[in-house]
Scaffold this motif. Structure first.
Motif, short mmCIF file in Angstrom:
data_model
loop_
_atom_site.label_atom_id
_atom_site.label_comp_id
_atom_site.label_asym_id
_atom_site.label_seq_id
_atom_site.Cartn_x
_atom_site.Cartn_y
_atom_site.Cartn_z
N ILE A 135 0.83 -1.21 0.00
CA ILE A 135 0.00 0.00 0.00
C ILE A 135 0.86 1.25 0.00
N ASP A 136 1.98 1.22 0.73
CA ASP A 136 2.89 2.38 0.75
C ASP A 136 3.45 2.65 -0.65
N VAL A 137 3.86 1.60 -1.34
CA VAL A 137 4.39 1.77 -2.70
C VAL A 137 3.30 2.30 -3.63
N ALA A 138 2.08 1.75 -3.50
CA ALA A 138 0.98 2.22 -4.36
C ALA A 138 0.70 3.70 -4.13
N ARG A 139 0.76 4.14 -2.88
CA ARG A 139 0.51 5.55 -2.59
C ARG A 139 1.61 6.44 -3.16
N ARG A 140 2.84 5.94 -3.10
CA ARG A 140 3.94 6.72 -3.67
C ARG A 140 3.77 6.86 -5.19
N ILE A 141 3.32 5.76 -5.82
CA ILE A 141 3.12 5.82 -7.27
C ILE A 141 2.01 6.80 -7.61
N VAL A 142 0.90 6.74 -6.87
CA VAL A 142 -0.20 7.66 -7.14
C VAL A 142 0.23 9.10 -6.86
N LEU A 192 3.19 10.28 -7.25
CA LEU A 192 4.01 10.70 -8.38
C LEU A 192 3.14 11.04 -9.60
N VAL A 193 2.11 10.22 -9.83
CA VAL A 193 1.21 10.49 -10.96
C VAL A 193 0.50 11.82 -10.78
N LEU A 194 0.08 12.11 -9.55
CA LEU A 194 -0.61 13.38 -9.29
C LEU A 194 0.32 14.56 -9.52
N ARG A 195 1.57 14.40 -9.15
CA ARG A 195 2.51 15.49 -9.37
C ARG A 195 2.76 15.72 -10.86
N LEU A 196 2.91 14.61 -11.59
CA LEU A 196 3.12 14.75 -13.03
C LEU A 196 1.91 15.36 -13.71
N ARG A 197 0.73 14.97 -13.24
CA ARG A 197 -0.49 15.51 -13.84
C ARG A 197 -0.61 17.01 -13.59
N SER A 256 1.89 21.62 -4.76
CA SER A 256 2.83 21.40 -3.67
C SER A 256 2.64 20.01 -3.10
N ILE A 257 3.65 19.62 -2.35
CA ILE A 257 3.56 18.30 -1.74
C ILE A 257 2.39 18.25 -0.76
N GLY A 258 2.15 19.39 -0.09
CA GLY A 258 1.07 19.41 0.87
C GLY A 258 -0.28 19.19 0.22
N SER A 259 -0.51 19.77 -0.97
CA SER A 259 -1.80 19.57 -1.64
C SER A 259 -1.94 18.15 -2.13
N ASP A 260 -0.80 17.54 -2.54
CA ASP A 260 -0.84 16.14 -2.94
C ASP A 260 -1.23 15.27 -1.76
N GLU A 261 -0.64 15.57 -0.61
CA GLU A 261 -0.95 14.79 0.58
C GLU A 261 -2.42 14.92 0.93
#
Length: 538
Positions: A255-262, A264-269, A275-280
């Motif tokens: 689950i941790d890896v899946a969240r990191r992947i998502v 990353l996708v959100l940041r690329l999108r 910001s990292i805070g909005s992604d979180e």
């Protein structure tokens, strides 16, 4: 301080009318709790039906091609020989399930439910690929055994469902989900096996001239199975949450890896502007919206200390009914495609007592697959829209008993379709008997799971009970096709194709009817536990 007034005390007391109790809204599919977890579990449940039923439409032709159409003495393989080998090949899968189901249950209680779902799913993918590229009967038998081992964890999935959804009002739909997926997987598996087997011949405009498909004519459907199960594996690794009480809340690497992947996708999108805070924050409202599947009720220290045991007459009878269902249903799933594939006998004797005649319907593998999958679609409609209403009105046990009465009728009538003249009339007759069996199993399978779950005296014994149930049902699904294939072969040798239908299948089904009338319908183990807790508090 208000004074005591005898007048006021003696005045008649008028009780204020209580507001009418609000009627609880009906349970719907959308109201199920923890839907995301149930859907991931359902995707994992596809492994067994896809692996087990994909070969049924082409089983007759597979065995005939693997032994090159000849027996050890050089004679052409007879229909009885093919039926016997088909029974053993189907039984190998369930026999491996039987041998490992209790092992998977114990591993799940020790290491957690999720790992006992993820690793077998990976093994199932490998087994599907190995089976598709097998070129001898020993090789395909080996991969059938591996697939059976990998799918011996069905009891763990049922236990996980009970741990995710503990309220009885959601039971009928929650426990209906896995059988619904099982039926869907059966339909998809039959359709894939029928359409994609020997693709260079059945679909020459797409696959014509592809050499490896000519060499391995039965590989394509198992490859598609492996692709579907690979997607289910990714969902399980990245989204399925642990439900074993002692492991809830522990870190999950998948689950941790899946969240990191998502993340990353959100940041690329967002092209790097978020910001990292909005992604979180988006993750917290998105991925993290899936609540952990926790057990309802107090911690173990406050549970009632009354001993519970599985060694009761009610549980024994429930297990008997749970076992008899796959005993004849699994045999039917193996025998009916063979019956449809066996060449039609144009010299059937219509005179006499109507017992000694032989032959089959003479359909090709694609017709068999489409025929079985098309009628299986009605089972999905029944499970989604009709079964919950019937279960709420008549109760689980009544539905189970009604379904068991339909099985013998279907089995008795099946061989007589060969005596009907005319392809249209014969097709209508086979549709009728097949519909009886499909409706019966559609009603019986989810009912059997609910009845077994409600037979557990405590949530602590739920996993063990489902492990025992899965072990016995796996044994039944191994013995049923093996014995059915043997009886069918003997019947063909004496010129009685209906022998296995009138003696073996009907006999087991009638025994199931008798057992069903002795079964009881109990409350869910969590409700039993809450009742005991209330009694202790009083």
């Amino acid at each position: 301080m208000a004074r005591y007034s005898p007048v006021a005390d003696s005045a008649p007391q008028t009780k204020a009318p209580e507001p009418p109790a609000q009627k609880e809204p009906p349970v719907t599919w959308s109201s199920l709790p923890h839907k995301s977890q149930l859907l991931i579990l359902a995707a994992c449940r596809l492994s067994e039906p896809l692996s087990n039923t994909c070969l049924l439409p082409y089983l007759y032709y597979l065995i005939r091609s693997l032994d090159d159409g000849t027996s050890k003495d050089g004679q052409k393989s007879s229909n009885s020989s093919i039926s016997r080998r088909a029974g053993l090949l189907v039984a190998a899968f369930a026999l491996a399930q039987f041998a490992t189901s209790m092992l998977w249950a114990r591993l799940a209680d020790r290491y957690g439910r999720k790992s006992v779902i993820v690793y077998p799913l990976l093994a199932s993918i490998v087994a599907n690929l190995g089976f598709g590229f097998g070129t001898t009967i020993p090789r395909v038998m080996f991969w059938r055994l591996i697939a059976g081992v990998a799918n011996g964890n069905i009891g763990v999935m049922r236990t996980m469902t009970a741990e995710i959804v503990t309220e009885r009002k959601y039971q009928s739909r929650a426990f209906l989900l896995l059988p619904l997926v099982f039926n869907t997987g059966n339909i998809v598996g039959l359709a894939l096996g029928g359409l994609l087997a020997t693709p260079t011949k059945s679909l020459p405009w797409i696959f014509g001239g592809i050499k490896w498909m000519e060499k391995y004519p039965f590989a394509l459907p198992t490859m598609v199975n492996a692709m579907v199960l690979s997607f289910a594996l990714m969902l399980a690794v990245g989204g399925l949450k642990e439900t074993l009480p002692s492991k809830i809340g522990q870190r999950d690497l998948g689950i941790d890896v899946a969240r990191r992947i998502v993340r990353l996708v959100l940041r690329l999108r967002a092209h790097g502007y978020q910001s990292i805070g909005s992604d979180e924050e988006e993750l917290r409202t998105g991925l993290s919206s899936i609540p952990p599947s926790r057990q309802s009720g107090p911690p173990p220290s406050s549970m009632p200390s009354q001993p519970a045991t599985l060694k009761t007459k009610a549980i024994a009878i429930t297990l008997a009914g749970f076992t008899l269902l796959p005993f004849h249903n699994a045999a039917f799933m193996q025998l009916f495609p063979i019956f449809m594939s066996t060449p039609f006998n144009n010299n059937i004797n219509h005179e006499g007592h109507g017992l000694f005649f032989t032959g089959g319907l003479g359909y090709g593998s694609s017709t068999v697959g489409l025929y079985l999958s098309a009628f299986g679609c009605s089972g999905i409609f029944l499970q989604m829209f009709i079964y919950p209403t019937l279960q709420a009105k008549f109760g689980t046990l009544k539905i189970f008993q009604f379904a068991f009465v339909m099985f013998p009728l279907s089995y008795v009538l099946t061989p007589y379709v060969l005596l009907i003249e005319g392809s249209t009339a014969r097709g209508t007759a086979i549709a009728f008997v097949l519909s009886l069996q499909v409706i019966a199993r559609t009603l019986a399978i989810p009912s059997s799971v609910i009845l077994l779950t409600n037979a557990a005296p405590s949530p602590k014994l739920l996993g063990t009970l489902h492990g025992v149930g899965n072990m016995l049902s796996s044994l039944a699904r191994a013995a049923g096709p093996a014995l059915g294939g043997w009886v069918s072969a003997k019947g063909m040798e004496i010129g009685m194709v209906g022998c296995v239908w009138w003696t073996y299948l009907t006999g087991i089904a009638v025994l199931g009817v008798m057992v069903s009338w002795k079964m009881e319908e109990g409350k869910s183990p969590h409700e039993k536990e809450r009742s005991l807790r209330r009694k202790d508090d009083d």
